[in-house]
Design a protein around this motif. Structure first.
Motif, mmCIF file in Angstrom:
data_model
loop_
_atom_site.group_PDB
_atom_site.id
_atom_site.type_symbol
_atom_site.label_atom_id
_atom_site.label_comp_id
_atom_site.label_asym_id
_atom_site.label_seq_id
_atom_site.Cartn_x
_atom_site.Cartn_y
_atom_site.Cartn_z
ATOM 1 N N PHE A 22 0.828 -1.206 0.000
ATOM 2 C CA PHE A 22 0.000 0.000 0.000
ATOM 3 C C PHE A 22 0.864 1.259 0.000
ATOM 4 N N ILE A 23 1.904 1.284 0.829
ATOM 5 C CA ILE A 23 2.756 2.479 0.924
ATOM 6 C C ILE A 23 3.463 2.743 -0.399
ATOM 7 N N LEU A 24 4.060 1.693 -0.971
ATOM 8 C CA LEU A 24 4.761 1.867 -2.244
ATOM 9 C C LEU A 24 3.782 2.260 -3.356
ATOM 10 N N GLY A 25 2.621 1.599 -3.379
ATOM 11 C CA GLY A 25 1.612 1.937 -4.391
ATOM 12 C C GLY A 25 1.118 3.356 -4.252
ATOM 13 N N PHE A 26 0.957 3.816 -2.999
ATOM 14 C CA PHE A 26 0.496 5.191 -2.774
ATOM 15 C C PHE A 26 1.510 6.198 -3.301
ATOM 16 N N LEU A 27 2.787 5.933 -3.053
ATOM 17 C CA LEU A 27 3.832 6.848 -3.558
ATOM 18 C C LEU A 27 3.777 6.954 -5.077
ATOM 19 N N ILE A 28 3.668 5.811 -5.746
ATOM 20 C CA ILE A 28 3.613 5.822 -7.210
ATOM 21 C C ILE A 28 2.333 6.498 -7.695
ATOM 22 N N SER A 29 1.205 6.184 -7.071
ATOM 23 C CA SER A 29 -0.081 6.782 -7.482
ATOM 24 C C SER A 29 -0.055 8.289 -7.322
ATOM 25 N N PHE A 30 0.458 8.752 -6.197
ATOM 26 C CA PHE A 30 0.506 10.197 -5.942
ATOM 27 C C PHE A 30 1.387 10.900 -6.970
ATOM 28 N N ALA A 31 2.556 10.302 -7.256
ATOM 29 C CA ALA A 31 3.461 10.910 -8.233
ATOM 30 C C ALA A 31 2.827 10.947 -9.617
ATOM 31 N N ILE A 32 2.206 9.852 -10.031
ATOM 32 C CA ILE A 32 1.604 9.801 -11.363
ATOM 33 C C ILE A 32 0.407 10.734 -11.459
ATOM 34 N N GLY A 33 -0.459 10.750 -10.441
ATOM 35 C CA GLY A 33 -1.607 11.657 -10.449
ATOM 36 C C GLY A 33 -1.176 13.105 -10.544
ATOM 37 N N THR A 34 -0.133 13.456 -9.789
ATOM 38 C CA THR A 34 0.382 14.827 -9.830
ATOM 39 C C THR A 34 0.921 15.174 -11.213
ATOM 40 N N LEU A 35 1.655 14.242 -11.809
ATOM 41 C CA LEU A 35 2.251 14.506 -13.120
ATOM 42 C C LEU A 35 1.204 14.554 -14.224
ATOM 43 N N VAL A 36 0.143 13.729 -14.122
ATOM 44 C CA VAL A 36 -0.952 13.816 -15.097
ATOM 45 C C VAL A 36 -1.556 15.217 -15.060
ATOM 46 N N PHE A 37 -1.763 15.739 -13.852
ATOM 47 C CA PHE A 37 -2.328 17.083 -13.726
ATOM 48 C C PHE A 37 -1.355 18.137 -14.230
ATOM 49 N N ILE A 38 -0.063 17.997 -13.908
ATOM 50 C CA ILE A 38 0.926 18.994 -14.343
ATOM 51 C C ILE A 38 1.041 19.024 -15.861
ATOM 52 N N ILE A 39 1.077 17.845 -16.504
ATOM 53 C CA ILE A 39 1.157 17.809 -17.966
ATOM 54 C C ILE A 39 -0.102 18.420 -18.577
ATOM 55 N N SER A 40 -1.262 18.111 -17.991
ATOM 56 C CA SER A 40 -2.516 18.689 -18.487
ATOM 57 C C SER A 40 -2.528 20.202 -18.301
ATOM 58 N N LEU A 41 -1.984 20.662 -17.178
ATOM 59 C CA LEU A 41 -1.891 22.104 -16.943
ATOM 60 C C LEU A 41 -0.952 22.753 -17.956
ATOM 61 N N ALA A 42 0.164 22.079 -18.251
ATOM 62 C CA ALA A 42 1.096 22.596 -19.264
ATOM 63 C C ALA A 42 0.424 22.655 -20.632
ATOM 64 N N ASN A 43 -0.404 21.634 -20.942
ATOM 65 C CA ASN A 43 -1.169 21.667 -22.198
ATOM 66 C C ASN A 43 -2.098 22.872 -22.227
ATOM 67 N N GLY A 44 -2.759 23.129 -21.086
ATOM 68 C CA GLY A 44 -3.655 24.280 -21.009
ATOM 69 C C GLY A 44 -2.928 25.591 -21.167
ATOM 70 N N ILE A 45 -1.737 25.686 -20.583
ATOM 71 C CA ILE A 45 -0.933 26.907 -20.718
ATOM 72 C C ILE A 45 -0.518 27.106 -22.173
ATOM 73 N N SER A 46 -0.101 26.023 -22.833
ATOM 74 C CA SER A 46 0.268 26.123 -24.249
ATOM 75 C C SER A 46 -0.937 26.571 -25.086
ATOM 76 N N ASP A 47 -2.104 25.989 -24.804
ATOM 77 C CA ASP A 47 -3.318 26.361 -25.546
ATOM 78 C C ASP A 47 -3.623 27.840 -25.395
ATOM 79 N N ILE A 48 -3.555 28.338 -24.156
ATOM 80 C CA ILE A 48 -3.934 29.726 -23.913
ATOM 81 C C ILE A 48 -2.903 30.685 -24.489
ATOM 82 N N MET A 49 -1.628 30.273 -24.528
ATOM 83 C CA MET A 49 -0.607 31.108 -25.158
ATOM 84 C C MET A 49 -0.852 31.224 -26.658
ATOM 85 N N ILE A 50 -1.260 30.113 -27.281
ATOM 86 C CA ILE A 50 -1.573 30.138 -28.715
ATOM 87 C C ILE A 50 -2.811 30.994 -28.973
ATOM 88 N N ILE A 51 -3.838 30.802 -28.129
ATOM 89 C CA ILE A 51 -5.080 31.576 -28.289
ATOM 90 C C ILE A 51 -4.812 33.061 -28.132
#
Length: 385
Positions: A22-51
Motif C-alpha cells: 500500500f505504501i509503495l503503491g500510494f507513492l507511485i499513485s501520488f506521483a503519477i496523479g500529480t504529473l498527469v495534472f501537471i502535464i494537463s496544466l502545461a497543455n492548457g498553458i500552451s493552448d492559452i498562449m496560442i489563443i
C-alpha cells in the motif's frame, strides 16, 4: 513455465505484505496523479498562449497580398471559423504640423470584435464603429503627434487625404502592432488597394498542417498563406521549451520515486528472503525468481498507475470546469494579453507518459532486489533467513 501460477504467486506475495504494498503503491499513485495534472496544466498553458497570440490579431493562418478577385467566402472551409478581411495601406497621420508615417489598416470593426481580441486593447477612448471616418492610433504615435481621443487629424492614405476623428488609442504589448500600425473602418469614400490581407481563424482541434494542405489543394498559392508557427517562431520555441521542461520534471519526479520504491522493495525482499530461498531449493531457477519479482513490481505499478491516472483525470476535470486564473502572474506577459484563465487539457501524452516512465524506472529499480536474491547461493539465503 506456468505463467498464471507465477502471477498468482506474485499476487499472494503482495497481498501478504499489504502494508508495504500500500505504501509503495500510494507513492507511485501520488506521483503519477500529480504529473498527469501537471502535464494537463502545461497543455492548457500552451493552448492559452496560442489563443492569446493568434486570437489577438493574426488568426491561426495569415493570408497576404490576396487579389481582390478572391472573396472571403472562398476561404471559408468547413474547418474555418472566420475570415477577417483587412486592407493595409502605407500612409501618414498629421496633427498640428506633426507627422508620423505608418501603415493604416482598413478593417470591418464588427467582424473584428466578433472574432479577435484586438478591441480589448483600447486603453483610451473606444474601438472603431462601422463605416465611420475615424481612426484608432497606437499609443506611441498618439504621443508623438500630440493627439488624444476626440481630436480630428489628417490621414493621408495613398494620394488622398481624409479628416479622421481619433476614436481611441490602443496598446497591445506586441511591437509589430504598437509601432507600425493604425486602424480605420472601411468607409464609403476610402480608396482601397487591389490586394488585401486575411486573418483566418480555424476551429478548435483542427490540425494546422491539414488546413494548410486543404488551401493548397483548393488552388490557392501556398506562399500567400502562412501558419502561426512560421510567423511566430518565438512562440513555437517557447512551447517546445515548455514541453522539454515538463518531460524533464516527469523523469526527475518518477526517478526519485522509483529509487525510493527500489530501496523499500529491496527491504521487502530481504525481509521475505527465506521464502525465495525455499523456492530456489524447490528447483525454481534464478530466471524464474527474477520473473516473480518483476511480476510483483509490474502488478503494483499497473494498479498504482491506474489509480494515479484516475486521480489526475478527476483533478483535471475539477479544475477544468472553472479554469485557473493566473492573471496575477501574467499581467505584463504578452503571451497572456487577452486572457490568463487556464483550462487544463488531458492528452494522450498526459495519461500515458507518466505510467510508461514509471514502469520503466520500476523495471530498472527492481534489478537491485533481484540481484540480492539471484546472486546468492540457495543455502546462504535459507541460512540467512
Amino acid at each position: 513455465m506456468n505463467f498464471s501460477l507465477w502471477l498468482k504467486t506474485a499476487v499472494s506475495f503482495l497481498v501478504e505484505n499489504l502494508r508495504t504494498t500500500f505504501i509503495l503503491g500510494f507513492l507511485i499513485s501520488f506521483a503519477i496523479g500529480t504529473l498527469v495534472f501537471i502535464i494537463s496544466l502545461a497543455n492548457g498553458i500552451s493552448d492559452i498562449m496560442i489563443i492569446n497570440s493568434t486570437g489577438m490579431y493574426s488568426g491561426q493562418i495569415s493570408g497576404s497580398d490576396l487579389p481582390s478577385r478572391i472573396r472571403t467566402a472562398e476561404l471559408k472551409k468547413p474547418f474555418v471559423k472566420a475570415v477577417l478581411q483587412r486592407f493595409q495601406i502605407p500612409g501618414t497621420v498629421i496633427h498640428q504640423d506633426k507627422k508620423r508615417p505608418l501603415d493604416i489598416v482598413a478593417i470591418y470593426p464588427d467582424q473584428e470584435k466578433a472574432h479577435s481580441f484586438f478591441y480589448k486593447k483600447v486603453i483610451a477612448g473606444r474601438f472603431l464603429l462601422k463605416g465611420k471616418k475615424e481612426i484608432l492610433l497606437n499609443l506611441e504615435t498618439a504621443e508623438r503627434i500630440g493627439s488624444r481621443p476626440g481630436d480630428t487629424i489628417i490621414g493621408q492614405i495613398g494620394d488622398h487625404q481624409y479628416k479622421l476623428k481619433v476614436a481611441g488609442i490602443f496598446q497591445t504589448g506586441v511591437d509589430s502592432l504598437d509601432r507600425a500600425l493604425a486602424f480605420c473602418p472601411v468607409f464609403e469614400s476610402l480608396i482601397l488597394p487591389e490586394t488585401w490581407q486575411a486573418a483566418i481563424f480555424i476551429k478548435r482541434g483542427t490540425d494546422l498542417s491539414s488546413a494548410m494542405s486543404d488551401f493548397s489543394r483548393s488552388g490557392f498559392k501556398v506562399d500567400r498563406f502562412k501558419p502561426w508557427t512560421q510567423l511566430m517562431p518565438d512562440l513555437t520555441q517557447l512551447l517546445e521549451l515548455n514541453d522539454v521542461c515538463v518531460n524533464i520534471l516527469v523523469f526527475i519526479v518518477l526517478g526519485v520515486v522509483s529509487l525510493g520504491c527500489a530501496g523499500s522493495f529491496a527491504i521487502f525482499v530481504v525481509s521475505r528472503i527465506k521464502e525465495y530461498g525455499v523456492l530456489r531449493a524447490m528447483g525454481v531457477t534464478g530466471l524464474e525468481t527474477g520473473i516473480l519479482i518483476y511480476l510483483q513490481v509490474v502488478l503494483m505499478n499497473v494498479i498504482a498507475s491506474a489509480v494515479g491516472v484516475l486521480a489526475g483525470m478527476l483533478a483535471v476535470w475539477s479544475f477544468g470546469r472553472s479554469g485557473i486564473d493566473l492573471s496575477v502572474w501574467t499581467s505584463h506577459n504578452r503571451y497572456f494579453a487577452a486572457t490568463a484563465l487556464i483550462f487544463p487539457r488531458l492528452s494522450i501524452g498526459a495519461v500515458s507518459i507518466p505510467p510508461a516512465v514509471s514502469l520503466g524506472f520500476c523495471f530498472i529499480a527492481a534489478a537491485w532486489p533481484i540481484w540480492l536474491v539471484v546472486s546468492q547461493k540457495t543455502c546462504d539465503i535459507i541460512s540467512r533467513g
